[in-house]
Design an enzyme around this catalytic site. Structure first.
Site, PDB file in Angstrom:
ATOM      1  N   GLU A  73       0.820  -1.211   0.000  1.00  0.00           N
ATOM      2  CA  GLU A  73       0.000   0.000   0.000  1.00  0.00           C
ATOM      3  C   GLU A  73       0.858   1.268   0.000  1.00  0.00           C
ATOM      4  OE1 GLU A  73      -2.541  -3.259   1.835  1.00  0.00           O
ATOM      5  OE2 GLU A  73      -0.480  -2.526   2.129  1.00  0.00           O
ATOM      6  N   PHE A 135     -12.815  -7.408  13.011  1.00  0.00           N
ATOM      7  CA  PHE A 135     -11.620  -7.835  12.287  1.00  0.00           C
ATOM      8  C   PHE A 135     -11.242  -6.798  11.232  1.00  0.00           C
ATOM      9  CE2 PHE A 135      -9.822 -10.193   8.593  1.00  0.00           C
ATOM     10  CZ  PHE A 135      -8.625 -10.560   9.183  1.00  0.00           C
ATOM     11  N   GLN A 136     -10.007  -6.372  11.262  1.00  0.00           N
ATOM     12  CA  GLN A 136      -9.446  -5.385  10.342  1.00  0.00           C
ATOM     13  C   GLN A 136     -10.203  -4.054  10.381  1.00  0.00           C
ATOM     14  OE1 GLN A 136      -8.845  -7.171   6.424  1.00  0.00           O
ATOM     15  NE2 GLN A 136      -6.816  -7.860   7.065  1.00  0.00           N
ATOM     16  N   LYS A 185     -17.944  -1.465   3.879  1.00  0.00           N
ATOM     17  CA  LYS A 185     -18.174  -2.516   2.881  1.00  0.00           C
ATOM     18  C   LYS A 185     -19.632  -2.583   2.442  1.00  0.00           C
ATOM     19  CE  LYS A 185     -17.242  -7.395   1.923  1.00  0.00           C
ATOM     20  NZ  LYS A 185     -16.639  -8.654   2.428  1.00  0.00           N
ATOM     21  N   MET A 498      23.585   9.973   5.078  1.00  0.00           N
ATOM     22  CA  MET A 498      23.382  11.265   5.730  1.00  0.00           C
ATOM     23  C   MET A 498      23.529  11.141   7.241  1.00  0.00           C
ATOM     24  SD  MET A 498      23.020  14.434   5.127  1.00  0.00           S
ATOM     25  CE  MET A 498      22.277  14.780   3.536  1.00  0.00           C
TER      26      MET A 498
END
Length: 588
Positions: A73, A135-136, A185, A498
């Site tokens: 993602e 869930f999620q 959803k 760096m």
């Protein structure tokens, strides 16, 4: 998948648009896709998950909808970001609920810090499960409120088209930025009448205030009286498309120009009036000009701490005029005498309308420009070249020279980013893409994917360190599968360069946890993904393999093995002022 134009009766054709606008009763997922197409979205970067299944099912078989499946993602949102920066259009990414959404947070913050227009679409659990720790499930709106321009939680399918229309309007107007749209959803499955609103009105939202005529006159008077004027151009000049107005204004006023990291390419590199980048790793001439100017005109720059360094000693002799679209930035850090609120391009064009046709000429102005040239000649950017080992600055010069300044360049974050800013000469706007405000490692390579998709006919060069390259290296698969001809340069010094530089110069050489031993063989890694790859560890090898890379029609990775000990100069330690430059880099 292919992208469609009016020539092949695709997205832009009247027939298709008429079909898309038909007021059918359709699922929320179809409403989403139709609205994106009507908004002119040509590509969505995403990764599916359970909360998005209705949406991905709606994509199945669509010859109009282009979706790029990234491998993470974070790769999706950085690609959408690169697309937006390089094209000036709004980028779009899509991720599922829970971990899919939270994997976008760094990319959202990156876009927010640099004012990049994105519409970020996330799935969520069904509305009946919101707040139950399902869930999620994750409160992505709550997590990202400080780093989005606005957020929407869509509760009804009938609101989707209007919500998305507003999201695109907000993301792409005014001070641009990411807008989040969270879709449960069940909303994506719910049936509703599709009605696409042709216009958008948001009460109280005025993205483009008209510049104050009195302030325009005040700035012109100050410019006429100034003996040592300086123009500081920032990312706002790039985002507003102000490059032509900026060039005309600087030329007519006879005023030298310095461009911030995000302002690079707003003004042509190599122009006689250009002084380079200011700040921590800025040029000697740019920093000296800031400290000695008597009028400083900021055009779309927000006086970031890497530009000003120690605020108390910044531009001590200057009256400051600040042109910015966001009133909150004006006077936030640096006291401003002449505030000019408005779009940078519009303000510069208003100034040009009322300016004399010829530049102001005076002995003081001539002496000021002569001083600029002396500073540039006294302390140019320099490094000690070597026939025995490959220097990173040489690599950047090679890439710049062979692209003729025409490439879109993306960078990751670190030493290579600063070398690219210093040594790559750019001639076209929107051609230097880098994470300036947040400094996000992993941004460079996936942003190049988005830039290449947005500009398929352009040469896109992705310059990365060996640390940042490993953060999104999995997106090599996207280049291979889609034949995206991105040229990937890995500046491989086998260390976190760096951080090593700071530890050497500021922490008395106590090198702590910066050794990148155990990194993969980047040539073999690229080849494992089906991407052609080369390695170079000398100037001769670099010249040879880069020539081969440019000749290859597909994606190529080049592993440039460079000197580990090389430092970025000039440098100003944090907490010090622009007068405290460490120059280094003696010429051999």
């Amino acid at each position: 998948m292919r992208m469609y134009t009016t020539k092949d009766e695709g997205l832009a054709s009247p027939a298709v648009r008429t079909a898309l606008l038909k007021e059918d009763i359709i699922p929320g997922s179809e409403i989403l896709l139709r609205t994106l197409l009507l908004e002119g979205v040509e590509c969505v970067f995403g990764y599916p998950g359970g909360a998005l299944l209705y949406i991905y099912d709606a994509m199945h078989g669509s010859r109009h909808f282009r979706h790029i499946l990234t491998r993470h993602e974070q790769g999706a949102i950085h690609a959408a970001d690169g697309y937006a920066r390089s094209t000036g259009r709004t980028g779009v990414c899509l991720a599922t609920s829970g971990p899919g959404a939270t994997n976008l947070v760094t990319g959202i913050a990156t876009a927010y810090a640099d004012s990049v227009p994105l519409v970020v679409i996330t799935g969520n659990v069904a509305t009946s499960l919101i707040g139950t720790d399902a869930f999620q499930e994750a409160d992505i709106i709550g997590m990202t409120q400080p780093i989005t321009k606005h957020s929407y939680f869509v509760r009804r399918a009938e609101d989707l088209a209007q919500t998305l229309r507003c999201a695109f309007h907000l993301a792409g107007t005014g001070r641009k930025g990411p807008v989040l749209v969270d879709i449960p959803k069940d909303v994506s499955a719910e049936l509703a009448a599709f009605r696409y609103p042709e216009t958008v009105e948001l009460r109280g939202y005025e993205p483009y205030p008209e510049p104050d005529s009195e302030r325009i006159a005040e700035l012109l008077d100050a410019l006429a009286c100034a003996e040592r004027p300086l123009l500081l151009a920032g990312g706002g000049a790039v985002r507003s498309g102000a490059e032509e107005a900026l060039l005309a204004f600087a030329g007519r006023a006879g005023i030298p120009v310095t461009t911030t990291l995000l302002g690079l390419a707003a003004f042509p590199g190599g122009h006689p009036l250009w002084l380079g980048m200011p700040g921590m790793h800025g040029t000697y001439a740019a920093n000296r000009a800031l400290q000695h100017c008597d009028l400083l005109i900021s055009a779309g720059a927000r006086f970031d701490d890497r530009v000003t360094m120690k605020l108390e000693s910044f531009a001590p002799k200057a009256e400051v005029a600040h042109i910015d679209l966001d009133p909150a930035e004006v006077g936030k850090l640096v006291p401003v005498s002449i505030p000019l609120i408005g779009d940078v391009r519009v303000v510069l064009e208003a100034l040009l309308e009322r300016m004399p046709q010829r530049a102001v000429q005076s002995p003081a102005r001539e002496a000021w420009l002569s001083q600029m040239r002396r500073w540039q000649e006294e302390q140019p950017l320099k490094y000690t070249d070597s026939a025995a080992e490959l220097k990173p600055q040489y690599v950047i010069e090679l890439l710049s020279r062979t692209s003729g300044g025409e490439a879109i360049v993306t960078t990751d974050v670190g030493q290579h980013q600063m070398w690219a800013a210093q040594y790559f000469r750019l001639t076209r706007p929107r051609s230097f893409l880098t994470s300036g405000g947040l400094g996000t490692m992993g941004f460079g390579f996936p942003s190049a994917i988005g830039a290449q998709i947005g500009s398929p006919g352009r040469l896109v060069i992705s310059i990365n360190g060996d640390g940042g390259m490993q953060m999104c290296a999995q997106e090599l698969a996207v280049c291979a599968l889609h034949g995206l001809p991105v040229k990937i340069a890995v500046i491989n010094n086998r260390t976190l360069g760096m951080i090593r530089q700071w530890q050497e110069l500021i922490y008395e050489g106590r090198f702590s946890h910066i050794d990148l031993a155990g990194s993969p063989d980047f040539v073999l890694l690229a080849e494992a993904y089906g991407v052609k790859a080369f390695r170079a560890s000398s100037r001769e090898e670099a010249d040879e393999v880069w020539k081969a890379a440019l000749a290859h029609p597909g994606p190529v990775l080049v592993d440039f093995v460079v000197a580990k000990e090389e430092l970025v100069y000039p440098m100003i330690p944090q907490g010090r002022g622009l007068d405290d430059m460490i120059l280094g880099g003696d010429v051999q």
